[in-house]
Scaffold this active site. Structure first.
Site, PDB file in Angstrom:
ATOM      1  N   ASP A   9       7.455   5.271  -1.241  1.00  0.00           N
ATOM      2  CA  ASP A   9       7.310   4.603   0.058  1.00  0.00           C
ATOM      3  C   ASP A   9       6.099   3.698  -0.044  1.00  0.00           C
ATOM      4  OD1 ASP A   9       6.876   3.855   2.683  1.00  0.00           O
ATOM      5  OD2 ASP A   9       6.178   5.831   3.324  1.00  0.00           O
TER       6      ASP A   9
ATOM      7  N   ASP B  78      12.101  -0.694   3.407  1.00  0.00           N
ATOM      8  CA  ASP B  78      11.233   0.454   3.679  1.00  0.00           C
ATOM      9  C   ASP B  78      11.963   1.626   4.322  1.00  0.00           C
ATOM     10  OD1 ASP B  78       8.856   1.807   3.615  1.00  0.00           O
ATOM     11  OD2 ASP B  78       7.999   0.854   5.378  1.00  0.00           O
TER      12      ASP B  78
ATOM     13  N   GLU C 298       0.143  -1.476   5.503  1.00  0.00           N
ATOM     14  CA  GLU C 298       1.195  -1.048   6.434  1.00  0.00           C
ATOM     15  C   GLU C 298       0.961   0.377   6.915  1.00  0.00           C
ATOM     16  OE1 GLU C 298       5.058   0.831   7.628  1.00  0.00           O
ATOM     17  OE2 GLU C 298       3.710   1.360   5.993  1.00  0.00           O
ATOM     18  N   GLU C 299       0.513   1.245   6.014  1.00  0.00           N
ATOM     19  CA  GLU C 299       0.412   2.660   6.341  1.00  0.00           C
ATOM     20  C   GLU C 299      -0.794   2.993   7.207  1.00  0.00           C
ATOM     21  OE1 GLU C 299       2.802   4.430   5.802  1.00  0.00           O
ATOM     22  OE2 GLU C 299       3.793   4.048   3.878  1.00  0.00           O
TER      23      GLU C 299
ATOM     24  N   HIS D 226       4.621  10.641   2.657  1.00  0.00           N
ATOM     25  CA  HIS D 226       3.293  10.899   3.216  1.00  0.00           C
ATOM     26  C   HIS D 226       2.783  12.301   2.885  1.00  0.00           C
ATOM     27  CE1 HIS D 226       3.721   7.580   6.555  1.00  0.00           C
ATOM     28  NE2 HIS D 226       4.187   7.202   5.371  1.00  0.00           N
TER      29      HIS D 226
ATOM     30  N   ASP E 190       0.810  -1.219   0.000  1.00  0.00           N
ATOM     31  CA  ASP E 190       0.000   0.000   0.000  1.00  0.00           C
ATOM     32  C   ASP E 190       0.837   1.260   0.000  1.00  0.00           C
ATOM     33  OD1 ASP E 190       0.789  -0.754   2.638  1.00  0.00           O
ATOM     34  OD2 ASP E 190      -0.655   0.661   3.476  1.00  0.00           O
TER      35      ASP E 190
END
Length: 486
Positions: free
Chosen positions: A115, A169, A145-146, A457, A78
């Site tokens: 990412d 990561d 994961e996020e 992000h 993701d």
């Protein structure tokens, strides 16, 4: 995105272009997962989708390397869905518009997904190669994961056979990560009462925008503005003097991203409009001066809107403003053991107004369990004082550093041999999945590496092209040096 596919290393960038073309925000990774599964089956590779949706793909060793220790390359499927306010983009249906800008790859108005798309692309490129030397190989691609680490939480013992895990990561070339922070979500619920507004009052929306935002872990120490906290500060300073009647407060979109924008709706006596405009100008100048280095672009925008039919009760409004203003945010403590690394932090990530409450979603991170407990205690005490409720969920452990890790030593020595300098061995203030993997696989030796990614992000996210090549060369050299099984 054809220009991306010509970059070095081509197999990696070709996969990254495919990843960008298939929407895969958190909770919506299925289309990308199915694409990868079909590709793996067409290649004759073993592929398993586990109970929660993680993919495990296995590939035999390169000829002559069958006796090496088994390695699992790990990435997450993701990406964080963030966009600029003026960007029209549906992350569930629209591809990422990636482009080259000098030595960086960026996206047009959205997060890029480097990412962890670059790490995922590197693992898939290795699976697809017939010439890369490696021992028995597994690739683990986790979901969500996020937004909660659902995939890592759901990974069961016995699914992996590898003795070594290489997490892809990390986000700084030249750094090897051997530990990470744990975290927990906190959701504060403040009950709301409502009343009728003053009939003569005018209605407005005030939006705070222009901030950099970023990753709420690795960027939290940079002192960037938090839109939620800044707008709460404005209300604390001016709401009473201006006789504001608050209707709603909303800000941020993800608990693990520093909020870049927030807005309030309110009503105001018409005779106070001049004072409101002056307050906006004064506050904007003050914050821009305070954040002149870290985050200079804050902008306040006032728009008149149709009249509202209800406003917050006076006590509810005052409690909300006080609660938001006093709530801790940012770096709580720097680490004594790892210089320059945040130990404990809190991000006031998302605020939303509902019929009966205002909800505040925070993410607390810490390298140590006691630090996390201390902040959850602070938030609990604060909600007691405010008459609010708080629920903590999704707690995940940190990854305790192992300075004697054999794979870390291999990566460090390999890096030195290639680049003739020592890498920096680090602990990251972010939630790598390695800590959770230690639960079902306590003996697994782990390390994390990656290229240089800036502003993850956020829509400013970018990945450095040169460092992607360096990361690729390091990864391949490490795989070739994995020792034989004992």
């Amino acid at each position: 995105m054809s220009e991306l596919t010509q970059l070095f290393p081509q197999p990696l960038w070709q996969w990254f272009a495919q990843i960008c073309a298939i929407p895969h925000p958190s909770k919506h990774e299925q289309a990308l997962s199915l694409h990868i599964q079909q590709w793996a089956k067409d290649k004759g590779l073993s592929v398993i989708e586990d109970k929660v949706g993680n993919l495990i793909i296995k590939k035999p060793a390169f000829a002559g390397m069958e006796d090496r220790k088994k390695v699992v390359l790990q990435a997450h499927l993701d990406m964080v869905p963030q966009k600029n306010a003026d960007k029209v983009h549906n992350f569930e249906t629209d591809p990422i518009e990636a482009y080259i800008d000098g030595d960086w790859v960026k996206a047009k108005g959205t997060t890029l997904g480097s990412d962890n798309g670059i790490g995922m692309a590197s693992a898939l490129a290795i699976l697809g190669s017939d010439s890369i030397k490696h021992g028995p190989l597994e690739v683990l691609l986790t979901i969500d994961e996020e937004a909660g680490m659902t995939g890592a939480f759901g990974l069961e013992a016995g699914m992996l056979e590898a003795e070594i895990l290489i997490n892809t990561d990390s986000e700084q070339e030249g750094e090897i990560y051997m530990g990470c922070a744990g975290g927990v979500d906190g959701q504060i619920s403040l009950p709301m009462s409502w009343q009728s507004p003053e009939q003569s009052n005018s209605s407005f929306n005030l939006t705070l925008s222009g901030l950099k935002g970023g990753h709420s872990g690795v960027n939290i120490h940079l002192g960037r503005g938090n839109a939620n906290k800044l707008l709460a500060r404005f209300l604390f300073d001016y709401a009473d003097d201006l006789a504001l009647e608050l209707v709603s407060f909303s800000g941020g979109s993800l608990r693990n991203a520093i909020p870049r924008e927030a807005s309030i709706s309110f009503m105001l006596p018409p005779e106070n409009l001049t004072a409101l405009n002056q307050a906006i100008a004064d506050f904007q100048a003050l914050v821009r001066e305070e954040l002149a280095i870290a985050d200079p672009g804050m902008l306040l925008t006032l728009v008149e809107v149709p009249a509202h039919t209800k406003v917050m009760g006076e006590d509810s409004q005052n409690t909300l403003i006080d609660l938001l203003h006093v709530c801790p945010n940012g770096v709580i403590r720097m680490s004594d053991e790892v210089e320059g690394v945040t130990e404990t932090s809190l991000n006031v990530g998302v605020i939303s107004t509902h019929d009966d409450s205002v909800e505040i979603l925070c993410l607390i991170r810490s390298l140590i369990d006691s630090g996390r407990s201390e902040v959850t205690g602070m938030i609990t005490a604060l909600t007691h004082l405010a008459g609010a409720d708080v629920e903590f969920s999704g707690a995940y452990p940190g990854w305790k550093p192992d300075t004697s890790s054999p794979v870390m030593a291999i990566v460090r020595e390999t890096y030195n041999d290639i680049y003739h300098k020592d890498p920096t061995v680090m602990v990251i203030h972010a939630g790598l999945e390695c800590g959770l993997f230690k639960e079902p696989y306590p003996a697994m030796d782990m390390v994390s590496i990656g290229p240089t990614i800036r502003y993850p992000h956020s829509p400013d996210e970018m990945v450095n092209i040169t460092t992607v090549g360096q990361y690729w060369q390091l990864l391949l050299a490490v795989l070739e040096r994995i020792p034989v099984r004992g």
